[in-house]
Design an enzyme around this catalytic site. Structure first.
Site, PDB file in Angstrom:
ATOM      1  N   ARG A 124      -8.475 -18.290 -23.296  1.00  0.00           N
ATOM      2  CA  ARG A 124      -8.204 -19.249 -22.211  1.00  0.00           C
ATOM      3  C   ARG A 124      -6.835 -19.077 -21.576  1.00  0.00           C
ATOM      4  O   ARG A 124      -6.312 -19.989 -20.940  1.00  0.00           O
ATOM      5  CB  ARG A 124      -8.367 -20.694 -22.687  1.00  0.00           C
ATOM      6  CG  ARG A 124      -9.768 -20.993 -23.147  1.00  0.00           C
ATOM      7  CD  ARG A 124     -10.075 -22.477 -23.123  1.00  0.00           C
ATOM      8  NE  ARG A 124     -11.451 -22.670 -23.543  1.00  0.00           N
ATOM      9  CZ  ARG A 124     -11.835 -22.658 -24.815  1.00  0.00           C
ATOM     10  NH1 ARG A 124     -10.954 -22.488 -25.773  1.00  0.00           N
ATOM     11  NH2 ARG A 124     -13.097 -22.828 -25.122  1.00  0.00           N
ATOM     12  N   LYS A 146      -3.053 -13.584  -7.563  1.00  0.00           N
ATOM     13  CA  LYS A 146      -4.504 -13.358  -7.520  1.00  0.00           C
ATOM     14  C   LYS A 146      -4.834 -12.234  -8.493  1.00  0.00           C
ATOM     15  O   LYS A 146      -4.225 -11.161  -8.446  1.00  0.00           O
ATOM     16  CB  LYS A 146      -4.940 -12.936  -6.123  1.00  0.00           C
ATOM     17  CG  LYS A 146      -5.107 -14.075  -5.148  1.00  0.00           C
ATOM     18  CD  LYS A 146      -5.853 -13.545  -3.938  1.00  0.00           C
ATOM     19  CE  LYS A 146      -5.869 -14.511  -2.792  1.00  0.00           C
ATOM     20  NZ  LYS A 146      -6.494 -13.924  -1.605  1.00  0.00           N
ATOM     21  N   GLU A 188       0.897  -1.985   4.250  1.00  0.00           N
ATOM     22  CA  GLU A 188       1.075  -3.414   3.925  1.00  0.00           C
ATOM     23  C   GLU A 188       2.452  -3.896   4.372  1.00  0.00           C
ATOM     24  O   GLU A 188       2.607  -5.026   4.843  1.00  0.00           O
ATOM     25  CB  GLU A 188       0.903  -3.663   2.421  1.00  0.00           C
ATOM     26  CG  GLU A 188      -0.411  -3.176   1.821  1.00  0.00           C
ATOM     27  CD  GLU A 188      -1.643  -3.993   2.210  1.00  0.00           C
ATOM     28  OE1 GLU A 188      -1.484  -5.073   2.835  1.00  0.00           O
ATOM     29  OE2 GLU A 188      -2.763  -3.546   1.896  1.00  0.00           O
ATOM     30  N   LYS A 230       5.981 -12.617   1.096  1.00  0.00           N
ATOM     31  CA  LYS A 230       4.694 -13.020   0.511  1.00  0.00           C
ATOM     32  C   LYS A 230       4.875 -14.274  -0.340  1.00  0.00           C
ATOM     33  O   LYS A 230       4.044 -15.179  -0.315  1.00  0.00           O
ATOM     34  CB  LYS A 230       4.074 -11.883  -0.303  1.00  0.00           C
ATOM     35  CG  LYS A 230       2.711 -12.302  -0.881  1.00  0.00           C
ATOM     36  CD  LYS A 230       1.806 -11.181  -1.305  1.00  0.00           C
ATOM     37  CE  LYS A 230       0.495 -11.752  -1.861  1.00  0.00           C
ATOM     38  NZ  LYS A 230      -0.389 -10.724  -2.425  1.00  0.00           N
ATOM     39  N   ARG A 244      -2.246 -18.882   3.904  1.00  0.00           N
ATOM     40  CA  ARG A 244      -2.261 -17.614   3.148  1.00  0.00           C
ATOM     41  C   ARG A 244      -3.191 -16.594   3.795  1.00  0.00           C
ATOM     42  O   ARG A 244      -3.024 -15.393   3.604  1.00  0.00           O
ATOM     43  CB  ARG A 244      -2.661 -17.884   1.683  1.00  0.00           C
ATOM     44  CG  ARG A 244      -2.519 -16.661   0.800  1.00  0.00           C
ATOM     45  CD  ARG A 244      -2.592 -16.974  -0.691  1.00  0.00           C
ATOM     46  NE  ARG A 244      -2.504 -15.734  -1.446  1.00  0.00           N
ATOM     47  CZ  ARG A 244      -2.254 -15.668  -2.748  1.00  0.00           C
ATOM     48  NH1 ARG A 244      -2.065 -16.765  -3.454  1.00  0.00           N
ATOM     49  NH2 ARG A 244      -2.195 -14.503  -3.349  1.00  0.00           N
ATOM     50  N   HIS A 251      -7.259  -6.875   7.588  1.00  0.00           N
ATOM     51  CA  HIS A 251      -8.073  -6.641   6.393  1.00  0.00           C
ATOM     52  C   HIS A 251      -9.552  -6.908   6.596  1.00  0.00           C
ATOM     53  O   HIS A 251     -10.382  -6.241   5.983  1.00  0.00           O
ATOM     54  CB  HIS A 251      -7.553  -7.469   5.224  1.00  0.00           C
ATOM     55  CG  HIS A 251      -6.369  -6.853   4.546  1.00  0.00           C
ATOM     56  ND1 HIS A 251      -5.171  -6.648   5.199  1.00  0.00           N
ATOM     57  CD2 HIS A 251      -6.190  -6.357   3.290  1.00  0.00           C
ATOM     58  CE1 HIS A 251      -4.313  -6.073   4.360  1.00  0.00           C
ATOM     59  NE2 HIS A 251      -4.917  -5.887   3.203  1.00  0.00           N
ATOM     60  N   HIS A 255     -11.641  -3.911   5.579  1.00  0.00           N
ATOM     61  CA  HIS A 255     -12.635  -3.938   4.496  1.00  0.00           C
ATOM     62  C   HIS A 255     -13.989  -3.447   4.995  1.00  0.00           C
ATOM     63  O   HIS A 255     -14.691  -2.707   4.297  1.00  0.00           O
ATOM     64  CB  HIS A 255     -12.777  -5.355   3.932  1.00  0.00           C
ATOM     65  CG  HIS A 255     -11.618  -5.782   3.097  1.00  0.00           C
ATOM     66  ND1 HIS A 255     -11.253  -7.104   2.962  1.00  0.00           N
ATOM     67  CD2 HIS A 255     -10.726  -5.076   2.364  1.00  0.00           C
ATOM     68  CE1 HIS A 255     -10.191  -7.189   2.178  1.00  0.00           C
ATOM     69  NE2 HIS A 255      -9.847  -5.974   1.806  1.00  0.00           N
ATOM     70  N   HIS A 268      -7.474   2.322   1.314  1.00  0.00           N
ATOM     71  CA  HIS A 268      -7.291   0.945   1.775  1.00  0.00           C
ATOM     72  C   HIS A 268      -6.246   0.836   2.900  1.00  0.00           C
ATOM     73  O   HIS A 268      -6.513   0.247   3.952  1.00  0.00           O
ATOM     74  CB  HIS A 268      -6.918   0.077   0.577  1.00  0.00           C
ATOM     75  CG  HIS A 268      -6.635  -1.339   0.921  1.00  0.00           C
ATOM     76  ND1 HIS A 268      -7.621  -2.220   1.307  1.00  0.00           N
ATOM     77  CD2 HIS A 268      -5.470  -2.025   0.969  1.00  0.00           C
ATOM     78  CE1 HIS A 268      -7.066  -3.390   1.562  1.00  0.00           C
ATOM     79  NE2 HIS A 268      -5.769  -3.304   1.362  1.00  0.00           N
TER      80      HIS A 268
HETATM   81  N1  LIG Z   1      -4.131  -9.313  -6.378  1.00  0.00           N
HETATM   82  C1  LIG Z   1      -3.793  -9.141  -5.122  1.00  0.00           C
HETATM   83  O1  LIG Z   1      -3.229 -10.023  -4.486  1.00  0.00           O
HETATM   84  C2  LIG Z   1      -4.070  -7.827  -4.475  1.00  0.00           C
HETATM   85  C3  LIG Z   1      -3.496  -7.535  -3.241  1.00  0.00           C
HETATM   86  C4  LIG Z   1      -3.726  -6.284  -2.689  1.00  0.00           C
HETATM   87  C5  LIG Z   1      -4.511  -5.358  -3.359  1.00  0.00           C
HETATM   88  N2  LIG Z   1      -5.063  -5.686  -4.556  1.00  0.00           N
HETATM   89  C6  LIG Z   1      -5.888  -4.715  -5.290  1.00  0.00           C
HETATM   90  O2  LIG Z   1      -5.062  -3.604  -5.627  1.00  0.00           O
HETATM   91  C7  LIG Z   1      -5.887  -2.466  -5.787  1.00  0.00           C
HETATM   92  C8  LIG Z   1      -5.230  -1.283  -5.126  1.00  0.00           C
HETATM   93  O3  LIG Z   1      -3.975  -1.070  -5.723  1.00  0.00           O
HETATM   94  P1  LIG Z   1      -3.276   0.364  -5.693  1.00  0.00           P
HETATM   95  O4  LIG Z   1      -3.287   0.868  -4.305  1.00  0.00           O
HETATM   96  O5  LIG Z   1      -1.991   0.221  -6.403  1.00  0.00           O
HETATM   97  O6  LIG Z   1      -4.321   1.272  -6.468  1.00  0.00           O
HETATM   98  P2  LIG Z   1      -4.383   1.840  -7.967  1.00  0.00           P
HETATM   99  O7  LIG Z   1      -3.963   0.828  -8.942  1.00  0.00           O
HETATM  100  O8  LIG Z   1      -5.735   2.429  -8.116  1.00  0.00           O
HETATM  101  O9  LIG Z   1      -3.293   3.011  -7.936  1.00  0.00           O
HETATM  102  C9  LIG Z   1      -3.516   4.147  -7.137  1.00  0.00           C
HETATM  103  C10 LIG Z   1      -3.423   5.424  -7.975  1.00  0.00           C
HETATM  104  O10 LIG Z   1      -2.063   5.702  -8.276  1.00  0.00           O
HETATM  105  C11 LIG Z   1      -1.891   5.907  -9.673  1.00  0.00           C
HETATM  106  N3  LIG Z   1      -0.523   5.490  -9.988  1.00  0.00           N
HETATM  107  C12 LIG Z   1      -0.070   4.230 -10.172  1.00  0.00           C
HETATM  108  N4  LIG Z   1       1.265   4.237 -10.294  1.00  0.00           N
HETATM  109  C13 LIG Z   1       1.672   5.520 -10.199  1.00  0.00           C
HETATM  110  C14 LIG Z   1       2.939   6.152 -10.230  1.00  0.00           C
HETATM  111  N5  LIG Z   1       4.071   5.448 -10.309  1.00  0.00           N
HETATM  112  N6  LIG Z   1       2.984   7.494 -10.109  1.00  0.00           N
HETATM  113  C15 LIG Z   1       1.838   8.217  -9.948  1.00  0.00           C
HETATM  114  N7  LIG Z   1       0.611   7.665  -9.892  1.00  0.00           N
HETATM  115  C16 LIG Z   1       0.530   6.327 -10.008  1.00  0.00           C
HETATM  116  C17 LIG Z   1      -2.981   5.106 -10.301  1.00  0.00           C
HETATM  117  O11 LIG Z   1      -3.295   5.560 -11.591  1.00  0.00           O
HETATM  118  C18 LIG Z   1      -4.135   5.324  -9.316  1.00  0.00           C
HETATM  119  O12 LIG Z   1      -4.757   6.546  -9.586  1.00  0.00           O
HETATM  120  C19 LIG Z   1      -7.247  -2.835  -5.228  1.00  0.00           C
HETATM  121  O13 LIG Z   1      -8.138  -3.046  -6.284  1.00  0.00           O
HETATM  122  C20 LIG Z   1      -6.999  -4.132  -4.491  1.00  0.00           C
HETATM  123  O14 LIG Z   1      -8.127  -4.981  -4.470  1.00  0.00           O
HETATM  124  C21 LIG Z   1      -4.852  -6.885  -5.119  1.00  0.00           C
HETATM  125 ZN   LIG Z   2      -4.277  -4.741   1.535  1.00  0.00          ZN
END
Ligand SMILES: NC(=O)c1ccc[n+]([C@@H]2O[C@H](COP(=O)([O-])OP(=O)(O)OC[C@H]3O[C@@H](n4cnc5c(N)ncnc54)[C@H](O)[C@@H]3O)[C@@H](O)[C@H]2O)c1
Ligand SMILES: [Zn+2]
Length: 367
Positions: A124, A146, A188, A230, A244, A251, A255, A268
């Protein structure tokens, strides 16, 4: 180094932005406060594991953690699933994590979302420390609370609002990040500038070369500004009842483009860049923004190597993309909510029903 305090009705924590944070006094003190006397589980992915997990695991006992284990899952969005979360539950139990323990999410947005959902639900809820390692995670996914996973039916359909106790945003990790992932984060950053901060937009315009070569002082300035922007939005509307939604600029279009092209072809940030172009064109067509706005936005996106149109998608696909947008979970009561710019630094959220002008704006950025 900069510290951004986050104060929400139910949570108070810091986002620390800088280089080499594990060696610096302030973040070490904050991390010690989060882990002392507790079992820690570092959650990471297969790419980040060999890069940064040992460094984090090594400092935690010295900061007072009772025990530290590390668990990783295969990198990539395809693994942002309930199966991965279940594997983490088993790993947590095997490591003896109890309700006092702390999860440390070390990685990009996928790790942050998965490990965050694990932390929100294991027994939990246990403490969460976010240690973002991609530019997107540094400026976006690690901020705001989130967390969640994807289902076969769509992205981010299961999740929670769950704030961390600390965010350690160490910019040193940008050094190993592939250029395409850097560009994804830049999309972003440009989004924040367009929706909230005209000065940041000018700074981005004036410093393309320095930011592209990841100048340290500039990265620290830009990332901490984005985290603060943010944070302000989230403070005003943690649960996305209203304001928000402005963070979704580009997006809803993006998307739908990602879904239409099949996830992976356009990453993305690229889809969002094109989506911002569609939103800006629509704002101009509706007389809500001056024609110079999309031109200036396009120029900035292109300067950072981001696309402004989807060349590989035929113009005739506009209707299908619009259908995908209408299915997006942000559509409510049969109306589409869109974020449209009024000027650089200011956007409006509108309920939108004029399908013809929407289809024209989408088609204008295809082919
Ligand atoms: N929670 C939120 O508010 C929120 C907001 C925006 C996006 N997201 C989510 O985030 C995700 C995308 O995140 P992302 O773009 O970071 O993708 P990701 O986490 O898949 O990372 C991209 C790639 O980079 C690699 N990587 C990470 N750090 C590294 C580093 N320092 N050096 C080399 N490689 C590295 C990872 O292993 C992966 O292969 C999506 O699932 C999206 O839905 C969430
Ligand atoms: Zn985004």
């Amino acid at each position: 180094m900069r510290t951004i305090p986050v104060e929400l009705p139910g949570a108070r924590y810091d986002i620390v932005v800088g280089y080499g944070l594990l060696d610096a006094e302030v973040p070490r003190t904050l991390l010690a406060r989060a882990v002392t006397g507790r079992r820690g589980l570092i959650v990471t992915d297969s790419t980040v594991l060999p890069l940064y997990a040992d460094g984090l695991a090594a400092v935690l006992p010295a900061l007072g953690a009772a025990a530290v284990d590390t668990v990783s899952f295969a990198a990539g969005e395809a693994h942002k699933t309930l199966d991965t979360v279940e594997a983490l539950y088993h790993a947590g139990l095997a490591a003896g994590l109890d309700r006092q323990s702390v999860a440390l999410a070390l990685g990009g947005g996928v790790v942050g979302d998965v490990a965050g959902f694990f932390a929100a639900t294991y027994m939990r809820g246990i403490r969460l420390v976010q240690v973002p390692t991609t530019l997107l995670a540094l400026v976006d996914s690690s901020v705001g609370g989130k967390v969640g996973v994807d289902l076969p039916e769509g992205k981010n359909l299961v999740g929670a609002f769950f704030q961390p106790v600390l965010v350690l945003a160490d910019l040193a990790c940008l050094g190993s990040l592939p250029a395409r992932e850097i560009r994804c984060g830049l999309a972003e950053i440009i989004k924040y500038a367009v929706i909230l901060d005209a000065d940041l937009f000018c700074l981005l315009e004036e410093n393309v070369a320095a930011l592209t070569r990841l100048d340290r002082a500039l990265c620290e300035d830009v990332v901490s500004r984005c985290c603060a922007l943010k944070t302000d939005v989230v403070r005003a509307d943690e649960r996305e009842a209203g304001r928000r939604a402005i963070l979704n600029y580009g997006h809803t279009f993006g998307h739908a483009l990602e879904a239409f092209t099949g996830y992976g072809r356009l990453i993305h940030g690229e889809a969002v860049a094109i989506g911002m172009g569609m939103a800006a064109d629509l704002a101009v067509a509706m007389g809500r923004a001056a024609a110079v706005l999309p031109a200036r936005q396009d120029a900035l996106l292109q300067a950072y190597g981001l696309p402004c149109r989807a060349h590989s998608v035929a113009r005739s696909a506009a209707a299908a993309i619009l259908k995908l947008m209408e299915r997006d979970k942000k559509a409510s009561n049969g109306k589409l909510r869109l974020v449209l710019p009024a000027e650089i630094g200011r956007v409006d959220v509108l309920e939108f029903t004029d399908r013809d002008s929407l289809e024209t704006a989408i088609g204008g950025r295809l082919g």
